[in-house]
Write an enzyme that holds these catalytic residues in place. Structure first.
Site, PDB file in Angstrom:
ATOM      1  N   GLU A  97      -8.442   5.307   0.602  1.00 43.94           N
ATOM      2  CA  GLU A  97      -9.523   4.878   1.491  1.00 43.94           C
ATOM      3  C   GLU A  97     -10.020   3.464   1.218  1.00 43.94           C
ATOM      4  OE1 GLU A  97     -12.024   6.526  -1.921  1.00 43.94           O
ATOM      5  OE2 GLU A  97     -10.012   6.686  -1.099  1.00 43.94           O
ATOM      6  N   CYS A 138      -6.993   7.359  -3.607  1.00 46.62           N
ATOM      7  CA  CYS A 138      -7.165   8.320  -2.517  1.00 46.62           C
ATOM      8  C   CYS A 138      -7.021   7.687  -1.136  1.00 46.62           C
ATOM      9  CB  CYS A 138      -8.518   9.013  -2.644  1.00 46.62           C
ATOM     10  SG  CYS A 138      -8.766   9.847  -4.214  1.00 46.62           S
ATOM     11  N   ASN A 153      -6.084   2.583  -2.843  1.00 52.22           N
ATOM     12  CA  ASN A 153      -6.493   3.107  -4.150  1.00 52.22           C
ATOM     13  C   ASN A 153      -5.903   4.492  -4.387  1.00 52.22           C
ATOM     14  OD1 ASN A 153      -8.151   4.258  -2.096  1.00 52.22           O
ATOM     15  ND2 ASN A 153      -9.545   4.972  -3.687  1.00 52.22           N
TER      16      ASN A 153
END
Length: 926
Positions: A561, A559, A557
């Site tokens: 994670e 970021c 995604n």
């Protein structure tokens, strides 16, 4: 009223001193008032003594009713209650004498101020909102400042705040400016001592109360006022069409009684200002929420579908208001509102024709509108030079479409609260990969640059093995090799070799062969120069995915994670929240029982989000309802280490990362199987790794078998995983995925702990975000320096001069320097080691920033290979700092006059900084 029953109360004197609450002084004051009216001959009367005793008990009972939990009571509040008691008892003459006495004493205090040179103060006037003028209320200002310092007296100086504030006022100043002035004066003192951070927050809280309530209210009155005002606040929000009308169906009186006014005192300045600026609901610019109202509104929004909704709302409120757990930003923004888009992350795969591509860009806009971060898999889009059958022409490749996606993200600004944010992913075998690497460069054709979009490499294990062995690498167009997109592990390697053979035989239109190590070096060079693309690893994300029976993880995604399946019919959705690890350290160890309770409640809240969420597109609803993934993470890891006295760069810290993550994982998976027992398993449970008895740490065997080596991961366990495995076999799982460690930058700011799993950035710096700039001082360091007798003006000046770095400060002991080493002091391998231990337990991934001082190609090569061998699924930002930038002249000059900003000092062009911490222009940090 016994002395013991009032032992937990104090009295705030007018000079700000806090003394024990003494009911006998109330008796003395009442006796003097009676004697002033009745004469001294009445002094021995038993009737008078009885009356004074009765009135004293009445006053004390009234004060305790207003503040049943104990705490400080201002002298003016006590005297107000004495007046009321006398009048209610019918003692009008005595009450009048008491009022006159108070007025006379007030006049004496004014005279005393004049004698001290404060005579000019009463000449200052404030301008009210309606344009009228009134004398500046110095008494109220002094009371406000002294009250804000209660409990912090040893480390703060109320007189200094008040004196500095008065210096910044002028005749005719607006009431609003007075409030801002006192906040700003306290804020400037935060660098002197972290205690001023809480003082500043309390002063800001007074201004917020004035805006929301229409009047200034003392902290001592807030317990009763919260309860009284809460139902009206919810009704106002409903009438303004901001809140879901179903919130009005709760027992608002009961929920109001559950609000904990003292929880407001936990806030630091940055946290409270952030909530005020970005989270509290408002009507035409005027806030209608106070902190505890806000947390209860979120809790109610997450309890709407619960059978015992009032009980659950209170349960959810308590974990939020205590800062034990915090929901993600979209959930805090929108829970309980008419637009309940509560999810944080969306992952999409775009198809390979114009309709599919622009449908995907439209979906990006709709998903981003309500505060969702996006991860786009662009690998299926054919490469530059590929044949287009419909027009018999050649494709311009993926890059022009990425430019459109970039501009769409900028145009859709998430309701005005923050800019849209997206990350594009491309597999390393795609023929456009070399252009993709250069998307963030500031030179070249700007039509083929994406200055606002994040980018990430989706790297197969086969590529890393070729790099390790200095082998060749081949690039293809997905239009000719479409199945590579959906293959992983050994199956990918076999098919890839077949396509290489076809390319060598000239059977492919688009084919390029190069040295794997050359491409790897270009990847690292671009990562170093531009901060992108990030390195994320396809095969660990897929081979360890519990949902591999349902398809392929094509990207992470925004970021890095989240690792969920996507397809042309499903947009993966993840709902986030984070446990505050620091709040679960007690008596020098992890409080596992408390952690279990927090995780159990948090998992229920996250599961509820799935059913309550507003889905802008049907593909997202379809995926979320079928698989029910959530991503519970953690924050405050560095704070927890400080509480335990552990240095981040140590074996003990790595072991704590392992054991704390094991505990969180155990309780999270247990909570999910308990929810399955209550609510049923998720639809696609059968065939998952869960259903096969393979837990996340067991899945390391699958990765090891696929790699045939190149995996070095600690496999130790301490908890009874067989018991959990048996329970999952019996009841199944409610959620396909449970854990993911997000960056948490903003929610960590709100509760005042270190973000996510981040090491300390600096021990003293100015943090910039969308709410402004905020001085940050490491309170643990200051605590230890005070203990050693080293916290003074010289130490503060040294910290400012050396940008919060302890290394050059000779009088700080070596053991303290080791404990408070900052991100750029650490060898980054410690970050990888701790992350590897966590990744063992996590069914998704973690946002892992890597820091490197004096970065070089060799160091980067070693670091990222180490991350792959240690089994990491993804990495996030690379933050670099030149080795020379930390060196400073031994001279002292004007640099002592200001705290340096968060960005590192200027560095040579060969050692660039990519993204400053909480940069307000970098929404992935928010």
């Amino acid at each position: 009223m016994s002395v013991a029953s009032t032992a937990s109360y104090q009295c705030i004197r007018r000079n700000g001193d806090v003394v024990p609450f003494a009911p006998d002084k109330i008796s003395v004051a009442l006796s003097k008032a009676f004697l002033a009216v009745l004469g001294s001959e009445a002094g021995g009367s038993s009737r008078l003594r009885d009356e004074v005793e009765h009135l004293t008990a009445t006053v004390v009972a009234a004060l305790i009713r207003r503040r049943p939990e104990g705490g400080p009571i201002h002298i003016e509040d006590i005297q107000d209650q004495v007046e009321l008691a006398l009048m209610r008892a019918g003692e009008q003459e005595v009450a009048r004498a008491y009022v006159l006495y108070r007025e006379r004493r007030a006049a004496e205090r004014r005279a005393a101020r004049e004698a001290l040179g404060l005579a000019a103060a009463p000449t200052l006037h404030v301008t009210r909102a309606d344009g009228s003028r009134a004398p500046l209320d110095l008494d109220r200002m002094a009371t406000l400042v002294h009250t804000a310092c209660i409990g912090l007296e040893a480390d703060t100086d109320p007189a200094a705040i008040l004196g500095d504030t008065l210096k910044n006022l002028y005749d005719g100043v607006s009431e609003a400016e007075v409030g801002r002035a006192v906040v700003m004066c306290a804020r400037q003192m935060i660098e002197r001592d972290p205690a001023y951070d809480k003082v500043t927050a309390r002063l800001l809280l007074d201004s917020i109360r004035g805006e929301v309530l229409g009047r200034h209210v003392a902290q001592t009155d807030m317990a009763a006022l919260y309860a009284d005002a809460f139902p009206g606040a919810i009704q106002r929000g409903i009438q303004a069409e901001l809140l879901d009308p179903r919130l009005g169906e709760f027992d608002l009186a009961r929920l109001g009684q559950a609000l904990n006014a003292d929880a407001d005192l936990q806030f630091g300045y940055l946290g409270l200002q952030t909530l005020y600026d970005r989270y509290f609901l408002h009507i035409e610019g005027r806030r209608i929420e106070l902190p505890q109202t806000f947390f209860m509104r979120v809790a109610m929004g997450l309890a709407l579908n619960e059978a015992e909704r009032n009980d659950r709302a209170i349960e959810f409120y308590r974990v939020l208001s205590s800062f034990d757990f915090m929901s993600s930003t979209p959930t805090l923004f929108n829970a309980g509102t008419l637009h309940s888009q509560l999810s944080s992350c969306y992952l999409t795969t775009l198809g390979d024709d114009l309709t599919e591509i622009f449908d995907g860009i439209k979906e990006n806009a709709l998903l981003s509108k309500y505060a969702g971060g996006l991860g786009n898999d662009w690998t299926p889009v054919r490469s530059l030079g590929s044949h287009i059958k419909g027009t018999n022409g050649k494709s311009q490749g993926v890059v022009p479409f990425l430019k459109v996606a970039n501009d769409t993200a900028v145009a859709v600004n998430q309701g005005g609260k923050r800019k849209g944010a997206v990350c594009a992913y491309l597999e390393t075998w795609h023929a456009d990969i070399e252009e993709f690497l250069e998307l963030r460069k500031n030179t070249g054709d700007d039509r083929r640059r994406t200055h606002d979009m994040n980018t990430a490499n989706w790297v197969p294990d086969l590529f890393m093995q070729r790099v390790m062995e200095d082998g060749p690498w081949s690039l293809f167009s997905p239009s000719e090799t479409p199945d590579l997109h959906d293959l992983t592990g050994k199956a990918f390697a076999r098919r890839y070799a077949e396509y290489e053979a076809m390319g060598e035989r000239g059977e492919l239109r688009v084919y390029k062969r190069l040295r794997a190590l050359d491409l790897w070096r270009k990847m690292l060079t671009m990562l170093f120069e531009t901060g992108h693309p990030w390195l994320t690893f396809k095969d660990p994300c897929n081979l360890r995915s519990p949902q591999q029976h349902m398809g392929v993880v094509h990207s992470s995604n925004l970021c890095t994670e989240i690792t969920l399946n996507t397809s042309d019919s499903e947009i993966a959705v993840c709902n986030l929240g984070s446990v505050n690890l620091a709040n679960h350290i007690r008596n020098g160890q992890l409080d596992d029982a408390k952690l279990a309770g927090t995780v159990r409640t948090a998992m229920r809240m996250l599961d509820n989000v799935i059913d309550l969420n507003f889905y802008p597109v049907e593909k997202a609803r379809n995926a979320n309802m079928r698989h029910r993934p959530v991503g519970m993470g953690l924050m405050g890891f560095q704070d927890a280490l400080h509480a335990l006295g552990l240095a981040y760069g140590s074996d003990a810290a790595v072991e704590f990362a392992d054991r704390s993550m094991e505990s969180i994982a155990y309780h999270a998976y247990w909570a999910s199987t308990s929810l399955a027992e209550e609510r049923g398993t998720y639809q696609t449970y059968d065939g998952s790794l869960w259903s096969r008895g393979i837990l996340p740490h067991d899945s390391l065997d699958l990765l090891a078998e696929s790699r045939g080596g190149w995996l070095e991961v600690d496999r130790s366990t301490t908890l009874d995983w067989d018991r959990l495995r048996a329970r999952i076999k019996q009841f199944g799982m409610r959620n396909s995925n449970c854990l993911a460690i997000a960056p948490t930058a903003t929610i960590a700011n709100i509760i005042g702990v270190s973000a996510s799993i981040e090491p300390t950035y600096k021990n003293l710096f100015v943090k910039s975000n969308l709410s402004g700039e905020f001085t940050v001082v490491n309170e643990y360091l200051v605590r230890d320096l005070k203990r050693l007798g080293l916290w003074d003006k010289v130490m503060l000046a040294d910290l400012k001069y050396f940008d919060g770095d302890l290394g050059p400060i000779e009088r700080i002991p070596a053991e303290v320097k080791a404990l408070y080493a900052t991100a750029f002091d650490l060898d980054p391998s410690w970050l990888v080691e701790a992350a590897s231990r966590r990744q063992k337990w996590i069914d998704q991934a973690q946002s892992l920033n890597l820091y490197m001082a004096g970065a070089s190609g060799k160091k980067l090569d070693t670091l990222y290979k180490h991350a792959w061998v240690r089994g990491l699924k993804t990495t996030y930002y690379l933050r670099t700092l030149a080795a020379t930038s930390a060196e400073k002249s031994t001279g002292r000059g004007g640099e002592l006059n200001a705290v340096p900003v968060a960005a590192p000092p200027a560095v040579p062009a060969t050692d660039m900084k990519f993204c400053s911490i909480d940069n307000p222009d970098c929404e992935s940090c928010q």
